[in-house]
Design an enzyme around this catalytic site. Structure first.
Site, PDB file in Angstrom:
ATOM      1  N   HIS A   1       0.827  -1.210   0.000  1.00 26.41           N
ATOM      2  CA  HIS A   1       0.000   0.000   0.000  1.00 26.41           C
ATOM      3  C   HIS A   1       0.862   1.261   0.000  1.00 26.41           C
ATOM      4  CE1 HIS A   1      -4.412  -0.860   0.647  1.00 26.41           C
ATOM      5  NE2 HIS A   1      -3.895  -2.075   0.530  1.00 26.41           N
TER       6      HIS A   1
ATOM      7  N   ARG B   1       0.830   4.238  -2.837  1.00 22.66           N
ATOM      8  CA  ARG B   1       0.491   5.647  -2.584  1.00 22.66           C
ATOM      9  C   ARG B   1       1.504   6.600  -3.177  1.00 22.66           C
ATOM     10  NH1 ARG B   1      -0.682   3.789   2.318  1.00 22.66           N
ATOM     11  NH2 ARG B   1       1.149   4.605   3.369  1.00 22.66           N
TER      12      ARG B   1
END
Lengths: 168, 168, 168
Positions: free
Chosen positions: B50, B54
């Site tokens: 993740h 991002r």
């Protein structure tokens, strides 16, 4: 006019609450057709929570198996909420009844109704394929039922996070 | 103006990526409020993936339990991404905390925010009914939370195959 | 023109039937690319039921693994229905093949197609998190595949109770 509606969604998505609102908007003296049976404590608790949520003003009919009979007996007396089709299907399966015949009967009965019917069902087929054959058969039957009843109704809503997505 | 958003969907549906885009569009200096804890290798791997997705430019706050505190401390400093509510709920349940009180607090805190908040949640209730009572309780709590937070936010999106369906 | 389509939904939601309609509308002489293998009785039964549902007029190609090859060999001969991507992914995983490379190949091959391709996939990530790591890996891979193929196609439909919700 929308006389027949199907409301679907996942567990605790807000299906019943949305369906209740639809029924109330369809006429006075709403009738609640409950397919659940209070066979254990957890189910009793769920039934009581639904009863509290609905509030006063509903006439309740309990009918775990003969849904067509319940619809015929209540037609002309007010809009009906059937909660829910997946429990009814599960009841039929536990009694080893003919699902195909029951769905054909329900489709025919629905088409003949003069008062509105809103039915709650469940999405049970969007997880991983279950390990055991009975669970696979149940989720296949639920899906087939949802398709079949979905073909008869005037509207279908998928409820997500308490809000409806109009499908049909 | 849309200040509060809820993004839902199944596992790996593209929820987080869509939510990140929403937050970036809401203002500069985005803040990532992570509710996950790296308790095992699989979770560490998911957190790292993740983080990579991002990209740079995010300020990260880790807060597994006191989400309201994290929102209050970061308000006025930039748009926030909370990823995700279902893990936060699971953390609360593992600590045996009062879910109902926590959701009431979160609803109140959200209404008071001046900077935007986008929250990621999960659809966990569209599979077959789980065998064990704890899993049933968890999916019911997730559904109830999604309804409750869904009532407070300005928009809800269901992400399917990486694309959003607007629900509210 | 819409040349590439992805159709998703839960088990028995009516995905295949809707996808068949899309393909038929895209041109004469439709080609069915089956990724399923009749390895046991239950799967044989499912395959036979799908065959009956499709009706006559389809040319069938069976290809459990080399989907790109099947697409290349059939391009220019008619619209194709791939049923389904999740079984193909599962076949790749059972052979321990490189999923990432296979998805990159498929994306490239799809972009080069001159005849339409409609692909059926499954929503498998909206139930409770599975207990075992293999099931978690599978549902993550399905989700990642759906995002990746979803980025390449011209349209995505989510089928619910037999009816499509347009996603892209």
């Amino acid at each position: 006019m929308e006389n027949l509606a199907l409301v679907t969604g996942g567990a605790k998505s807000g299906k019943s609450r949305f369906a209740e609102g639809l029924v109330r908007a369809m006429g006075a003296q709403p009738i609640y057709i409950a397919t659940a049976e209070a066979l254990d404590e957890e189910m009793s608790h769920r039934i009581a929570a639904h009863l509290l949520q609905r509030g006063p003003g509903w006439h309740t009919v309990e009918e775990p198996l003969d849904l067509c009979g319940a619809l015929q007996r209540t037609d002309g007396r007010g809009p009906r909420l059937v909660d829910c089709l997946t429990l009814w299907l599960s009841n039929l399966m536990m009694q080893d009844l003919d699902i195909d015949a029951a769905l054909a009967d329900l489709s025919q009965t629905l088409k003949a109704q003069t008062s509105p019917v809103v039915m709650v069902t469940n999405e049970v087929g969007s997880g991983i394929v279950p390990d055991n054959a009975l669970a696979r058969a149940y989720r296949d039957s639920c899906g087939a039922m949802n398709q079949r009843i979905g073909a008869v109704v005037d509207r279908i809503d998928l409820v997500v996070c308490g809000h409806p997505l109009r499908v049909k």
